[in-house]
Design a protein around this motif. Structure first.
Motif, mmCIF file in Angstrom:
data_model
loop_
_atom_site.group_PDB
_atom_site.id
_atom_site.type_symbol
_atom_site.label_atom_id
_atom_site.label_comp_id
_atom_site.label_asym_id
_atom_site.label_seq_id
_atom_site.Cartn_x
_atom_site.Cartn_y
_atom_site.Cartn_z
ATOM 1 N N LEU A 255 0.828 -1.194 0.000
ATOM 2 C CA LEU A 255 0.000 0.000 0.000
ATOM 3 C C LEU A 255 0.869 1.254 0.000
ATOM 4 O O LEU A 255 0.525 2.262 -0.632
ATOM 5 C CB LEU A 255 -0.910 -0.002 1.224
ATOM 6 C CG LEU A 255 -1.974 1.097 1.278
ATOM 7 C CD1 LEU A 255 -2.863 1.058 0.052
ATOM 8 C CD2 LEU A 255 -2.787 0.975 2.555
ATOM 9 N N ALA A 256 1.991 1.191 0.715
ATOM 10 C CA ALA A 256 2.899 2.345 0.716
ATOM 11 C C ALA A 256 3.451 2.599 -0.687
ATOM 12 O O ALA A 256 3.574 3.749 -1.124
ATOM 13 C CB ALA A 256 4.039 2.119 1.699
ATOM 14 N N GLN A 257 3.761 1.514 -1.416
ATOM 15 C CA GLN A 257 4.253 1.681 -2.788
ATOM 16 C C GLN A 257 3.141 2.196 -3.700
ATOM 17 O O GLN A 257 3.392 2.996 -4.610
ATOM 18 C CB GLN A 257 4.774 0.339 -3.308
ATOM 19 C CG GLN A 257 5.353 0.385 -4.709
ATOM 20 C CD GLN A 257 6.590 1.276 -4.782
ATOM 21 O OE1 GLN A 257 7.359 1.354 -3.829
ATOM 22 N NE2 GLN A 257 6.774 1.946 -5.898
ATOM 23 N N ALA A 258 1.917 1.752 -3.453
ATOM 24 C CA ALA A 258 0.791 2.280 -4.226
ATOM 25 C C ALA A 258 0.627 3.773 -3.997
ATOM 26 O O ALA A 258 0.289 4.527 -4.922
ATOM 27 C CB ALA A 258 -0.489 1.541 -3.835
ATOM 28 N N LYS A 259 0.861 4.210 -2.771
ATOM 29 C CA LYS A 259 0.809 5.640 -2.474
ATOM 30 C C LYS A 259 1.908 6.389 -3.235
ATOM 31 O O LYS A 259 1.714 7.517 -3.689
ATOM 32 C CB LYS A 259 0.968 5.875 -0.982
ATOM 33 C CG LYS A 259 -0.161 5.332 -0.130
ATOM 34 C CD LYS A 259 -1.424 6.150 -0.299
ATOM 35 C CE LYS A 259 -2.517 5.657 0.638
ATOM 36 N NZ LYS A 259 -3.735 6.463 0.536
ATOM 37 N N GLN A 516 9.261 13.905 13.454
ATOM 38 C CA GLN A 516 9.591 15.293 13.112
ATOM 39 C C GLN A 516 10.764 15.384 12.144
ATOM 40 O O GLN A 516 10.856 16.339 11.366
ATOM 41 C CB GLN A 516 9.904 16.064 14.385
ATOM 42 C CG GLN A 516 8.688 16.263 15.290
ATOM 43 C CD GLN A 516 9.033 16.892 16.618
ATOM 44 O OE1 GLN A 516 10.222 17.011 16.973
ATOM 45 N NE2 GLN A 516 8.027 17.305 17.375
ATOM 46 N N GLN A 517 11.669 14.406 12.174
ATOM 47 C CA GLN A 517 12.829 14.416 11.287
ATOM 48 C C GLN A 517 12.617 13.604 10.017
ATOM 49 O O GLN A 517 13.524 13.497 9.192
ATOM 50 C CB GLN A 517 14.050 13.863 12.035
ATOM 51 C CG GLN A 517 14.454 14.691 13.252
ATOM 52 C CD GLN A 517 15.534 14.020 14.064
ATOM 53 O OE1 GLN A 517 15.981 12.919 13.727
ATOM 54 N NE2 GLN A 517 15.962 14.663 15.144
ATOM 55 N N ALA A 518 11.433 13.032 9.841
ATOM 56 C CA ALA A 518 11.177 12.159 8.692
ATOM 57 C C ALA A 518 11.221 12.938 7.391
ATOM 58 O O ALA A 518 10.771 14.079 7.306
ATOM 59 C CB ALA A 518 9.814 11.485 8.854
ATOM 60 N N GLU A 519 11.775 12.304 6.364
ATOM 61 C CA GLU A 519 11.843 12.896 5.039
ATOM 62 C C GLU A 519 10.865 12.254 4.065
ATOM 63 O O GLU A 519 10.677 12.772 2.966
ATOM 64 C CB GLU A 519 13.266 12.761 4.490
ATOM 65 C CG GLU A 519 14.309 13.521 5.310
ATOM 66 C CD GLU A 519 15.691 13.375 4.722
ATOM 67 O OE1 GLU A 519 15.832 12.596 3.735
ATOM 68 O OE2 GLU A 519 16.624 14.013 5.225
ATOM 69 N N SER A 520 10.276 11.130 4.437
ATOM 70 C CA SER A 520 9.323 10.449 3.560
ATOM 71 C C SER A 520 8.320 9.679 4.408
ATOM 72 O O SER A 520 8.489 9.536 5.617
ATOM 73 C CB SER A 520 10.052 9.482 2.614
ATOM 74 O OG SER A 520 10.656 8.427 3.348
ATOM 75 N N LEU A 521 7.316 9.195 3.764
ATOM 76 C CA LEU A 521 6.298 8.409 4.451
ATOM 77 C C LEU A 521 6.874 7.111 4.988
ATOM 78 O O LEU A 521 6.464 6.626 6.044
ATOM 79 C CB LEU A 521 5.144 8.124 3.490
ATOM 80 C CG LEU A 521 3.926 7.408 4.059
ATOM 81 C CD1 LEU A 521 3.313 8.179 5.210
ATOM 82 C CD2 LEU A 521 2.894 7.156 2.974
ATOM 83 N N ASP A 522 7.824 6.542 4.277
ATOM 84 C CA ASP A 522 8.448 5.312 4.750
ATOM 85 C C ASP A 522 9.149 5.516 6.086
ATOM 86 O O ASP A 522 9.165 4.617 6.932
ATOM 87 C CB ASP A 522 9.448 4.799 3.709
ATOM 88 C CG ASP A 522 8.756 4.205 2.491
ATOM 89 O OD1 ASP A 522 7.604 3.761 2.643
ATOM 90 O OD2 ASP A 522 9.361 4.207 1.413
#
Length: 702
Positions: A255-259, A516-522
């Protein structure tokens, strides 16, 4: 592996072996023979009862005829699908692939038919002699036919299973269904499913290529996992025009890849329609070349480092920041994360305590007497009476109650759980972890209930101490119950402090920093999963802590037993006190009337009741409390030994805090031995050895 039977018991009868073979060849093609016909009731082939063959031969023939029944199932599916008007391109591809498999199957049947015809033209069956068993004759026999059809039977079983599972599926759901058969130990069947899946994925691969390259949806039958609302225009394009149809996302595309795929196509349309920027996306030609040079198998094979994947990741990374902005802004991801912390992980203390107070009468009932609408009403009352009422309406609408699967004898406490409904974009992060949240809630809720029970027992003991002074014989029992309650209160408080603060709060602080430091949904998904794994391990819910969790549940059961004993003791003591008071008032009333004392019968009843309370009930309760206290101390001592043998230092420190005054060490000398690496290794090996002449013992943790 198939057992071959020598058909020496096939005697001369009305039906020869060649005739049986010919009948089987007919059944393989779905044709009714003279003796072997398809039953309209069971939908399986049956041999005419008038045919005189041995029972073993009859069973063997029917077992071989299974191949014909499977052929009929596959063929019927193809015919039904061809007549359907809403089949779609992906469904048509599956039917075409099944027909190709049937064509290969018919080639084998043709070979077998030619052998049968050749045998029937050159020889005539006759009764077999003992010196020349039938299974050793030249040519095709029932034994050899079983060997010939071994692989086709396996493939046809697979095709029939795929056809049956996919008969009501469309689009990506159909591809997911076929993909579920790919994990098979038989390489022949696995290759068959791979061919089917490759054919099914071809139309989807074309749709995916057009979407990633040009942002165009070429999906006339509504089979792709991305849908568009063509009525949405203007500024709503990015937020509402395109969406992922989760039911159509194939199982081999996360689902994450579909996003990610959705975000890539949406960014192209956003640039063209909103920003009026028709410049080709950077790297488009390289991505187009990668799509053209990559086979369709790359969609469902585990190749995460190929050129195609690299190009898709590069296109996605350019829009990932926008995805996070929408997720944290419009969909309020952080607010939902906080809501899960407050309610499912018991972070909202006033709400949880008030909810437990309101639920106590309801959850004390049998689980079969609970109704969700009653519990939902209580939940609403708890929300309105606490600070939870100031939450966002969307969060409160997602908060609900859930009744778990019931077992015989369960009460409401065993099946009740809070639930938090997650869907849409936030479902990408939370939906797959709903089970973990339920496990954590049940563990924390159970510990909170123990604290609630012990708090009530403590208050009852304090408030009833003065009232029960008139019963001096109760003092030893009350003191014993009070000491045992104190031990349990200390144990529960220390366990809650460890789980709620050392485990949960520390892990939560790490999670917030990573989000807070995340750069992507993953990055957010990974941080969230690590948070849950850490909390589950700290709450003794992981695979490595099963024995500890079992021992902890035993402690909880003993607390419930003490509650039962304490309630019965309190009720019986009040009854005795009321009877004494009533008797004394009766004496005083008669003295006022000029009478002296009570009658002999009344005095005998009073003495009998008093003696029963003092000489029977109190010793019995004292014995029960003594046994319960001994059981509790044994369970806690074993729990402390198990904690001390863990490799996690925090669990070893928890063992020290639970026995900070060395009370249990004085009761068990095994707890006085220092836990060195050698001791821990001996514990894991299950060895025990006493060192004579030294003060140190090496023990085996039981």
């Amino acid at each position: 592996m198939i057992t071959l039977i020598c058909f020496c018991d096939l005697v001369a009868s009305e039906v020869s072996e060649s005739q049986l073979l010919q009948e089987l060849i007919y059944s393989f093609q779905g044709i009714n023979g003279k003796f072997l016909k398809l039953s309209p009731v069971s939908q399986g082939y049956k041999l005419d009862p008038k045919v005189r063959v041995k029972r073993s031969v009859r069973r063997y023939v029917l077992r071989l005829a299974e191949l014909g029944w499977l052929h009929n199932q596959v063929k019927q599916h193809c015919e039904n699908a061809a007549a359907s008007k809403n089949l779609g391109l992906i469904g048509q591809s599956l039917v075409a692939a099944l027909r190709e498999e049937l064509t290969e199957y018919y080639r084998l049947v043709a070979v077998l038919q030619s052998q049968i015809k050749q045998q029937m033209d050159t020889s005539v069956d006759s009764p077999l002699s003992e010196e020349q068993p039938q299974c050793h004759k030249e040519g095709l026999t029932l034994c050899r036919l079983a060997v010939w059809t071994l692989d086709p039977l396996g493939r046809m079983k697979c095709l029939a299973a795929v056809a049956d599972a996919c008969k009501d599926k469309r689009g990506g759901a159909l591809a997911s269904c076929v993909h579920g058969f790919l994990q098979h130990g038989n390489p022949v069947i696995r290759e068959t499913v791979k061919n089917l899946l490759g054919a099914v994925c071809k139309p989807m691969y074309v749709m995916l290529s057009r979407w990633i390259l040009d942002g165009e949806l070429e999906d006339p039958h509504g089979e792709f996992f991305i849908a568009a609302d063509l009525e949405v225009k203007g500024d709503l394009l990015w937020h509402e025009k395109y969406r992922v149809l989760e039911s159509m996302v194939p199982s081999f595309i996360p689902l994450a890849q579909a996003k990610k795929i959705l975000a890539t196509g949406k960014s192209i349309n956003f640039l063209r329609e909103i920003c009026q920027d028709h410049t080709p996306v950077k790297g488009r030609e390289l991505l187009k070349h990668a799509l053209e040079c990559t086979s369709v198998e790359a969609l469902f094979m585990a190749d995460r480092e190929g050129d195609l994947q690299s190009m898709m990741d590069t296109a996605y990374l350019e829009t990932s920041r926008r995805v996070l902005d929408v997720l944290t802004g419009q969909y309020k991801f952080l607010d939902h994360l906080q809501a899960l912390r407050r309610y499912l992980l018991l972070g909202q203390g006033d709400f949880i305590r008030h909810l437990m107070e309101l639920l106590e009468p309801e959850l004390a009932k049998s689980a079969t007497l609970l109704y969700p609408h009653n519990l939902s009403g209580i939940l609403e009352s708890a929300i309105r009476a606490t600070n939870a009422q100031y939450e966002d309406a969307d969060i409160l609408n997602r908060l609900d109650v859930r009744l778990l699967e019931q077992s015989p004898g369960d009460t409401g406490w065993d099946v009740f759980s809070l639930d938090y409904h997650v869907d849409g974009p936030i479902g990408t992060i939370f939906a797959q972890n709903s089970t973990a949240y339920l496990m954590l809630f049940n563990a924390l809720w159970r510990a909170k209930r123990m604290e609630w029970i012990l708090s009530g027992m403590w208050k009852r003991q304090i408030t009833s101490a003065k009232l029960l002074r008139k019963l001096p014989e109760l003092r030893p029992i009350l003191q014993q119950a009070h000491l045992l309650t104190s031990e349990m209160v200390h144990f529960i408080h220390q366990m809650q402090y460890y789980i709620l603060f050392e485990v949960l709060e520390c892990s939560w602080d790490v999670l917030i920093k990573q989000v807070q430091q995340a750069e992507s949904l993953d990055d957010i998904i990974a941080a969230h999963e690590n948070f849950l794994l850490t909390v589950k391990a700290g709450a003794l819910l992981d695979e490595n802590s099963r024995e500890l969790a079992t021992q902890l549940r035993t402690v909880y059961e003993l607390i419930l037993q003490l509650q039962t004993h304490e309630e019965k003791l309190y009720a019986r003591s009040l009854s005795e006190l009321q009877a004494m008071t009533k008797h004394e008032e009766l004496i005083k009333e008669r003295e006022k009337q000029g009478q002296f004392g009570t009658s002999t019968h009344e005095e005998e009843l009073n003495q009998k009741r008093s003696q029963d309370f003092k000489l029977r009930y109190i010793p019995n309760v004292r014995t029960q409390l003594r046994v319960l206290s001994k059981s509790y101390q044994d369970v806690v001592k074993k729990f402390l030994l198990m904690l001390a043998s863990q490799s996690d230092v925090s669990l070893q420190l928890l063992s020290f805090r639970l026995d900070f005054n060395e009370h249990y060490k004085r009761l068990d000398s095994r707890l006085t031995a220092p836990l060195t690496y050698q001791h821990r290794r001996l514990s894991e090996m299950g060895l025990s050895r006493n060192a004579s002449g030294t003060s140190q013992q090496k023990v085996r943790i039981k």
